[in-house]
Design a protein around this motif. Structure first.
Motif, PDB file in Angstrom:
ATOM      1  N   TYR A  84      31.638 -12.242  18.373  1.00  0.00           N
ATOM      2  CA  TYR A  84      30.839 -13.232  17.643  1.00  0.00           C
ATOM      3  C   TYR A  84      30.385 -12.676  16.294  1.00  0.00           C
ATOM      4  O   TYR A  84      30.502 -13.339  15.261  1.00  0.00           O
ATOM      5  N   VAL A  85      29.887 -11.444  16.294  1.00  0.00           N
ATOM      6  CA  VAL A  85      29.433 -10.824  15.035  1.00  0.00           C
ATOM      7  C   VAL A  85      30.618 -10.627  14.099  1.00  0.00           C
ATOM      8  O   VAL A  85      30.511 -10.849  12.890  1.00  0.00           O
ATOM      9  N   ARG A  86      31.776 -10.245  14.635  1.00  0.00           N
ATOM     10  CA  ARG A  86      32.962 -10.073  13.785  1.00  0.00           C
ATOM     11  C   ARG A  86      33.382 -11.405  13.170  1.00  0.00           C
ATOM     12  O   ARG A  86      33.804 -11.466  12.019  1.00  0.00           O
ATOM     13  N   THR A  87      33.244 -12.479  13.924  1.00  0.00           N
ATOM     14  CA  THR A  87      33.560 -13.807  13.398  1.00  0.00           C
ATOM     15  C   THR A  87      32.629 -14.156  12.244  1.00  0.00           C
ATOM     16  O   THR A  87      33.062 -14.652  11.200  1.00  0.00           O
ATOM     17  N   LYS A  88      31.347 -13.895  12.427  1.00  0.00           N
ATOM     18  CA  LYS A  88      30.377 -14.169  11.366  1.00  0.00           C
ATOM     19  C   LYS A  88      30.639 -13.278  10.152  1.00  0.00           C
ATOM     20  O   LYS A  88      30.515 -13.710   9.008  1.00  0.00           O
ATOM     21  N   SER A  89      31.005 -12.031  10.384  1.00  0.00           N
ATOM     22  CA  SER A  89      31.333 -11.117   9.295  1.00  0.00           C
ATOM     23  C   SER A  89      32.559 -11.609   8.531  1.00  0.00           C
ATOM     24  O   SER A  89      32.602 -11.539   7.290  1.00  0.00           O
ATOM     25  N   ALA A  90      33.553 -12.118   9.246  1.00  0.00           N
ATOM     26  CA  ALA A  90      34.751 -12.646   8.590  1.00  0.00           C
ATOM     27  C   ALA A  90      34.410 -13.860   7.737  1.00  0.00           C
ATOM     28  O   ALA A  90      35.012 -14.070   6.681  1.00  0.00           O
ATOM     29  N   ALA A  91      33.426 -14.648   8.172  1.00  0.00           N
ATOM     30  CA  ALA A  91      33.007 -15.806   7.384  1.00  0.00           C
ATOM     31  C   ALA A  91      32.437 -15.374   6.039  1.00  0.00           C
ATOM     32  O   ALA A  91      32.563 -16.089   5.045  1.00  0.00           O
ATOM     33  N   ILE A  92      31.835 -14.193   5.991  1.00  0.00           N
ATOM     34  CA  ILE A  92      31.245 -13.693   4.746  1.00  0.00           C
ATOM     35  C   ILE A  92      32.271 -12.943   3.910  1.00  0.00           C
ATOM     36  O   ILE A  92      32.453 -13.216   2.727  1.00  0.00           O
TER      37      ILE A  92
ATOM     38  N   LEU B 111      28.103 -21.462  24.780  1.00  0.00           N
ATOM     39  CA  LEU B 111      27.746 -22.669  24.042  1.00  0.00           C
ATOM     40  C   LEU B 111      27.492 -22.363  22.570  1.00  0.00           C
ATOM     41  O   LEU B 111      27.847 -23.151  21.693  1.00  0.00           O
ATOM     42  N   LYS B 112      26.887 -21.213  22.294  1.00  0.00           N
ATOM     43  CA  LYS B 112      26.645 -20.799  20.907  1.00  0.00           C
ATOM     44  C   LYS B 112      27.964 -20.640  20.164  1.00  0.00           C
ATOM     45  O   LYS B 112      28.114 -21.115  19.033  1.00  0.00           O
ATOM     46  N   GLN B 113      28.941 -20.004  20.799  1.00  0.00           N
ATOM     47  CA  GLN B 113      30.235 -19.813  20.155  1.00  0.00           C
ATOM     48  C   GLN B 113      30.977 -21.134  19.998  1.00  0.00           C
ATOM     49  O   GLN B 113      31.633 -21.367  18.983  1.00  0.00           O
ATOM     50  N   ALA B 114      30.856 -22.013  20.985  1.00  0.00           N
ATOM     51  CA  ALA B 114      31.490 -23.331  20.868  1.00  0.00           C
ATOM     52  C   ALA B 114      30.875 -24.112  19.709  1.00  0.00           C
ATOM     53  O   ALA B 114      31.590 -24.788  18.960  1.00  0.00           O
ATOM     54  N   ALA B 115      29.562 -24.013  19.555  1.00  0.00           N
ATOM     55  CA  ALA B 115      28.900 -24.682  18.429  1.00  0.00           C
ATOM     56  C   ALA B 115      29.356 -24.079  17.107  1.00  0.00           C
ATOM     57  O   ALA B 115      29.563 -24.798  16.120  1.00  0.00           O
TER      58      ALA B 115
ATOM     59  N   PRO C   1      30.956 -24.670  11.881  1.00  0.00           N
ATOM     60  CA  PRO C   1      30.853 -23.363  11.224  1.00  0.00           C
ATOM     61  C   PRO C   1      29.856 -23.422  10.060  1.00  0.00           C
ATOM     62  O   PRO C   1      29.742 -24.424   9.367  1.00  0.00           O
ATOM     63  N   THR C   2      29.115 -22.352   9.904  1.00  0.00           N
ATOM     64  CA  THR C   2      28.116 -22.303   8.840  1.00  0.00           C
ATOM     65  C   THR C   2      28.727 -21.707   7.585  1.00  0.00           C
ATOM     66  O   THR C   2      29.540 -20.792   7.648  1.00  0.00           O
ATOM     67  N   GLU C   3      28.322 -22.231   6.464  1.00  0.00           N
ATOM     68  CA  GLU C   3      28.820 -21.720   5.189  1.00  0.00           C
ATOM     69  C   GLU C   3      28.072 -20.448   4.777  1.00  0.00           C
ATOM     70  O   GLU C   3      28.663 -19.478   4.360  1.00  0.00           O
TER      71      GLU C   3
ATOM     72  N   ASP D 128      40.622 -15.519   2.181  1.00  0.00           N
ATOM     73  CA  ASP D 128      41.724 -15.805   3.090  1.00  0.00           C
ATOM     74  C   ASP D 128      41.166 -16.488   4.345  1.00  0.00           C
ATOM     75  O   ASP D 128      40.770 -15.825   5.306  1.00  0.00           O
ATOM     76  N   PRO D 129      41.126 -17.814   4.355  1.00  0.00           N
ATOM     77  CA  PRO D 129      40.547 -18.538   5.499  1.00  0.00           C
ATOM     78  C   PRO D 129      41.275 -18.281   6.817  1.00  0.00           C
ATOM     79  O   PRO D 129      40.700 -18.466   7.874  1.00  0.00           O
ATOM     80  N   SER D 130      42.523 -17.838   6.754  1.00  0.00           N
ATOM     81  CA  SER D 130      43.250 -17.594   8.001  1.00  0.00           C
ATOM     82  C   SER D 130      42.651 -16.413   8.771  1.00  0.00           C
ATOM     83  O   SER D 130      42.721 -16.386  10.005  1.00  0.00           O
ATOM     84  N   VAL D 131      42.042 -15.467   8.072  1.00  0.00           N
ATOM     85  CA  VAL D 131      41.401 -14.333   8.749  1.00  0.00           C
ATOM     86  C   VAL D 131      40.199 -14.833   9.543  1.00  0.00           C
ATOM     87  O   VAL D 131      40.007 -14.487  10.708  1.00  0.00           O
ATOM     88  N   TYR D 132      39.383 -15.671   8.910  1.00  0.00           N
ATOM     89  CA  TYR D 132      38.235 -16.245   9.607  1.00  0.00           C
ATOM     90  C   TYR D 132      38.698 -17.091  10.783  1.00  0.00           C
ATOM     91  O   TYR D 132      38.145 -16.997  11.879  1.00  0.00           O
ATOM     92  N   ALA D 133      39.731 -17.894  10.590  1.00  0.00           N
ATOM     93  CA  ALA D 133      40.236 -18.751  11.670  1.00  0.00           C
ATOM     94  C   ALA D 133      40.739 -17.900  12.837  1.00  0.00           C
ATOM     95  O   ALA D 133      40.514 -18.247  14.006  1.00  0.00           O
TER      96      ALA D 133
END
Length: 135
Positions: A35-43, A92-96, A101-103, A48-53
Motif C-alpha cells: 500500500y505504501v509503495r503504491t502511494k509512493s508510486a503515485a508521487i 477495503l482501504k485498498q479497494a477504495a 485514487p488520490t492526486e 509514467d502512469p503505468s508504474v503507478y498502475a
C-alpha cells in the motif's frame, strides 16, 4: 514480525497460536508495504502512469488474497475465529484507493495512517483471541 520470537522466548515453545500470529503478521506487513509503495508510486512516478498502475493492481490483488489466506489460516486452526475481520479494513482501504485514487498524497500522512491501521489490527486480533479463549 518479531512477536512470535518473543513468545517463543517467553513460552519456550512454538505452538499453533504463535504460528498463526506470525503468518497473520506477515500477511498484514506485506499488505502495508504494498500500500505504501503504491502511494509512493503515485508521487514519484507521475511521468509514467503505468508504474503507478502496476503497483496499484499488484497491491489490490494482494489485498484481495489476504482475506482467503486469513480464512485458510483460521480453518487450519492457526488464527482465532473471525480473525479475517482484522484484514477487512485494510482490504477495503485498498479497494477504495483503487476506485478513488488520490492526486495529492503526503507520505507522512500515509505513514501515520498505516501506524494506526497496525494498532487497530493488533487490537482486533487480541480481542478476538481473548474472546475465543473465553468461549
Amino acid at each position: 514480525l518479531c512477536l512470535p520470537g518473543l513468545l517463543y522466548l517467553g513460552l519456550g515453545k512454538i505452538d499453533r497460536f504463535v504460528l498463526g500470529l506470525w503468518f497473520g503478521n506477515i500477511l498484514f506487513y506485506w499488505a502495508s508495504v504494498l500500500y505504501v509503495r503504491t502511494k509512493s508510486a503515485a508521487i514519484h512516478d507521475r511521468k509514467d502512469p503505468s508504474v503507478y498502475a502496476y503497483w496499484r493492481n499488484l497491491s489490490l490483488g494482494y489485498h484481495l488474497l489476504t482475506l482467503p489466506a486469513a480464512l485458510g489460516l483460521q480453518t487450519a486452526g492457526l488464527l482465532p475465529s473471525f480473525a479475517w475481520l482484522a484484514f477487512l479494513p485494510v482490504t477495503l482501504k485498498q479497494a477504495a484507493n483503487f476506485r478513488f485514487p488520490t492526486e495529492k498524497v503526503r507520505l507522512n500522512k500515509v505513514g501515520l495512517a498505516e501506524t494506526l491501521y497496525s494498532l487497530a489490527f493488533t487490537v482486533v486480533l487480541i480481542v478476538l483471541s481473548h474472546w475465543e479463549a473465553g468461549s
